[in-house]
Enzyme design. Structure first.
Site, PDB file in Angstrom:
ATOM      1  N   GLY A 157     -98.858  -7.163   6.602  1.00  0.00           N
ATOM      2  CA  GLY A 157     -98.486  -6.140   5.632  1.00  0.00           C
ATOM      3  C   GLY A 157     -99.278  -4.868   5.843  1.00  0.00           C
ATOM      4  O   GLY A 157    -100.267  -4.852   6.578  1.00  0.00           O
ATOM      5  N   PHE A 169    -104.612   0.802   1.612  1.00  0.00           N
ATOM      6  CA  PHE A 169    -105.861   1.121   2.302  1.00  0.00           C
ATOM      7  C   PHE A 169    -105.789   0.928   3.809  1.00  0.00           C
ATOM      8  O   PHE A 169    -106.674   1.331   4.543  1.00  0.00           O
ATOM      9  CB  PHE A 169    -107.010   0.259   1.776  1.00  0.00           C
ATOM     10  CG  PHE A 169    -107.448   0.606   0.395  1.00  0.00           C
ATOM     11  CD1 PHE A 169    -107.691   1.915   0.036  1.00  0.00           C
ATOM     12  CD2 PHE A 169    -107.642  -0.383  -0.549  1.00  0.00           C
ATOM     13  CE1 PHE A 169    -108.119   2.246  -1.238  1.00  0.00           C
ATOM     14  CE2 PHE A 169    -108.078  -0.069  -1.837  1.00  0.00           C
ATOM     15  CZ  PHE A 169    -108.311   1.253  -2.178  1.00  0.00           C
ATOM     16  N   VAL A 206    -103.023  -5.151   6.843  1.00  0.00           N
ATOM     17  CA  VAL A 206    -103.428  -6.472   6.359  1.00  0.00           C
ATOM     18  C   VAL A 206    -103.016  -7.469   7.435  1.00  0.00           C
ATOM     19  O   VAL A 206    -101.847  -7.535   7.819  1.00  0.00           O
ATOM     20  CB  VAL A 206    -102.759  -6.818   5.011  1.00  0.00           C
ATOM     21  CG1 VAL A 206    -103.207  -8.172   4.514  1.00  0.00           C
ATOM     22  CG2 VAL A 206    -103.058  -5.744   3.960  1.00  0.00           C
ATOM     23  N   ASP A 255    -103.050  -3.199 -12.641  1.00  0.00           N
ATOM     24  CA  ASP A 255    -101.902  -3.003 -11.748  1.00  0.00           C
ATOM     25  C   ASP A 255    -101.175  -4.328 -11.545  1.00  0.00           C
ATOM     26  O   ASP A 255    -100.816  -4.702 -10.433  1.00  0.00           O
ATOM     27  CB  ASP A 255    -102.380  -2.412 -10.422  1.00  0.00           C
ATOM     28  CG  ASP A 255    -101.240  -1.847  -9.589  1.00  0.00           C
ATOM     29  OD1 ASP A 255    -100.165  -1.547 -10.158  1.00  0.00           O
ATOM     30  OD2 ASP A 255    -101.424  -1.705  -8.365  1.00  0.00           O
TER      31      ASP A 255
HETATM   32  P1  ADP Z   1    -101.785  -2.646  -1.497  1.00  0.00           P
HETATM   33  O1  ADP Z   1    -101.269  -2.958  -2.847  1.00  0.00           O
HETATM   34  O2  ADP Z   1    -102.989  -1.798  -1.490  1.00  0.00           O
HETATM   35  O3  ADP Z   1    -100.683  -2.102  -0.658  1.00  0.00           O
HETATM   36  P2  ADP Z   1    -102.060  -5.498  -1.053  1.00  0.00           P
HETATM   37  O4  ADP Z   1    -103.369  -6.156  -1.283  1.00  0.00           O
HETATM   38  O5  ADP Z   1    -101.067  -5.692  -2.137  1.00  0.00           O
HETATM   39  O6  ADP Z   1    -102.294  -3.966  -0.776  1.00  0.00           O
HETATM   40  O7  ADP Z   1    -101.502  -6.039   0.342  1.00  0.00           O
HETATM   41  C1  ADP Z   1    -100.410  -5.516   1.042  1.00  0.00           C
HETATM   42  C2  ADP Z   1     -99.519  -6.645   1.580  1.00  0.00           C
HETATM   43  O8  ADP Z   1    -100.281  -7.557   2.398  1.00  0.00           O
HETATM   44  C3  ADP Z   1     -98.928  -7.494   0.497  1.00  0.00           C
HETATM   45  O9  ADP Z   1     -97.692  -7.051   0.059  1.00  0.00           O
HETATM   46  C4  ADP Z   1     -98.814  -8.878   1.150  1.00  0.00           C
HETATM   47  O10 ADP Z   1     -97.577  -8.956   1.867  1.00  0.00           O
HETATM   48  C5  ADP Z   1     -99.955  -8.907   2.120  1.00  0.00           C
HETATM   49  N1  ADP Z   1    -101.115  -9.610   1.549  1.00  0.00           N
HETATM   50  C6  ADP Z   1    -102.177  -9.049   0.909  1.00  0.00           C
HETATM   51  N2  ADP Z   1    -103.069  -9.963   0.521  1.00  0.00           N
HETATM   52  C7  ADP Z   1    -102.580 -11.168   0.900  1.00  0.00           C
HETATM   53  C8  ADP Z   1    -103.043 -12.542   0.780  1.00  0.00           C
HETATM   54  N3  ADP Z   1    -104.219 -12.837   0.204  1.00  0.00           N
HETATM   55  N4  ADP Z   1    -102.266 -13.527   1.280  1.00  0.00           N
HETATM   56  C9  ADP Z   1    -101.077 -13.242   1.858  1.00  0.00           C
HETATM   57  N5  ADP Z   1    -100.589 -11.986   2.009  1.00  0.00           N
HETATM   58  C10 ADP Z   1    -101.316 -10.956   1.547  1.00  0.00           C
END
Ligand code: ADP
Ligand code: MG
Length: 301
Positions: free
Chosen positions: A16, A20, A23, A160
């Protein structure tokens, strides 16, 4: 394709793009565990963004709970101006993909699943809002008292809550829902019980935050109510063509009923969450009390 070893981890696929940075899925070479790594290039960030980032690290490392995405560790490479934030990997994706799937297949989300999400998110919010774990099921049933909040209590407000920030960990016997993405979360000590900032995602944002009023943990309850509503109706309670209209609809607080496929109990808890007047909105404590009978019944079966 060839995998890469870095920082003691096998670097796997990109899963993802967060606000920031990337991921990525990684494997801990020592334990074999799959983790998620948020790669944060902070070089171009302004002061506010850096503060948000540091607060996400701090908050996650202080919050350990089965229903909150576990923070593992971080490493900092100052020469490259990059931070790696390692977290538990949730193999089931997030709730927004569940909603999309049911919508596409034109099916109702099973009520049992919705109660699981609701109950587990209340457990997570209890930890955040009262600084302690929810008591054992037996004591909830018998003698459940509002936890004492004094100036040593660390209160966190997520700010959020939305389907994309609720992650799913699939195990062989059940799905566990975990609150994640504490990027906007705020920690409050009880002296500064209120703070003023305007952040969040419009669909799930509470009216008091839209009006730039002081916020309290109750803004998380409003948002949770909107998520539960969306699981039932497969659309958020408040929608509009323009930002301004959305704001009006939220402040008005009226939303179409959920499909009558669902129970009155579910409709009732949604109604307790989506209340414009803070005096009428249920707290995490109120809601756990309200549903404790259901938890208890489940525990017995
Ligand atoms: P932001 O909201 O800042 O864009 P997120 O923490 O929501 O960041 O992460 C972005 C994407 O990464 C999520 O939509 C998800 O698909 C993936 N992701 C984030 N954290 C996890 C996790 N712990 N396990 C699996 N997928 C994750
Ligand atoms: Mg997110």
């Amino acid at each position: 394709s060839q995998s890469r070893i870095e920082d003691g981890y096998e670097v796997l696929e990109l899963i993802g793009k967060g606000s920031f940075g990337n991921v990525r899925k990684v494997r801990d070479l020592e334990t074999g565990n799959l983790l998620v790594r948020k790669e944060v290039q902070y070089g171009h960030m302004n002061h506010k963004e850096r503060e948000q980032l540091v607060s996400e690290f701090r908050i996650l490392s202080e919050l350990k709970n089965p229903y909150i995405v576990e923070y593992i560790r971080h490493s900092h490479y100052s020469d490259r101006q990059v931070l790696f934030l390692y977290m538990e990997y949730c193999n089931g994706g997030d709730l927004s993909s569940i909603i999309k799937k049911y919508k596409k297949d034109d099916l109702y989300v099973p009520e049992e699943l919705i109660w699981d999400v609701f109950t587990q998110m209340l457990m997570a919010l209890y930890r955040c809002h009262y600084g302690v774990e929810v008591p054992e099921v037996q004591s909830i049933y018998k003698d459940f008292k509002l936890p004492v909040i004094d100036n040593t209590t660390k209160v966190f407000i997520h700010r959020d809550i939305k389907p994309d920030n609720i992650f799913i960990a699939k195990t062989t016997d059940r799905d566990v829902y975990k609150l994640g993405d504490f990027g906007l979360a705020k920690s409050l000590t009880s002296e500064s019980a209120f703070a003023v900032t305007c952040v969040g995602t419009p669909y799930y944002m509470s009216p008091e935050i839209l009006l730039d009023r002081p916020y309290s943990p109750l803004c998380d309850i409003w948002s949770l109510g909107c998520v539960i509503y969306e699981l039932c109706s497969l659309k958020p309670p408040f929608t509009a063509k323009t930002h301004l209209q959305l704001q009006k609809n939220i402040q008005n607080g009226e939303y179409p009923p959920i499909p009558n496929h669902y129970s009155y109990a579910l409709e009732n808890v949604i109604n307790k969450c989506i209340q414009v007047d803070l005096n009428n909105r249920a707290t995490t404590f109120d809601l756990i009390q309200l549903i404790n009978f259901k938890i208890h019944m489940k525990d017995l079966k």
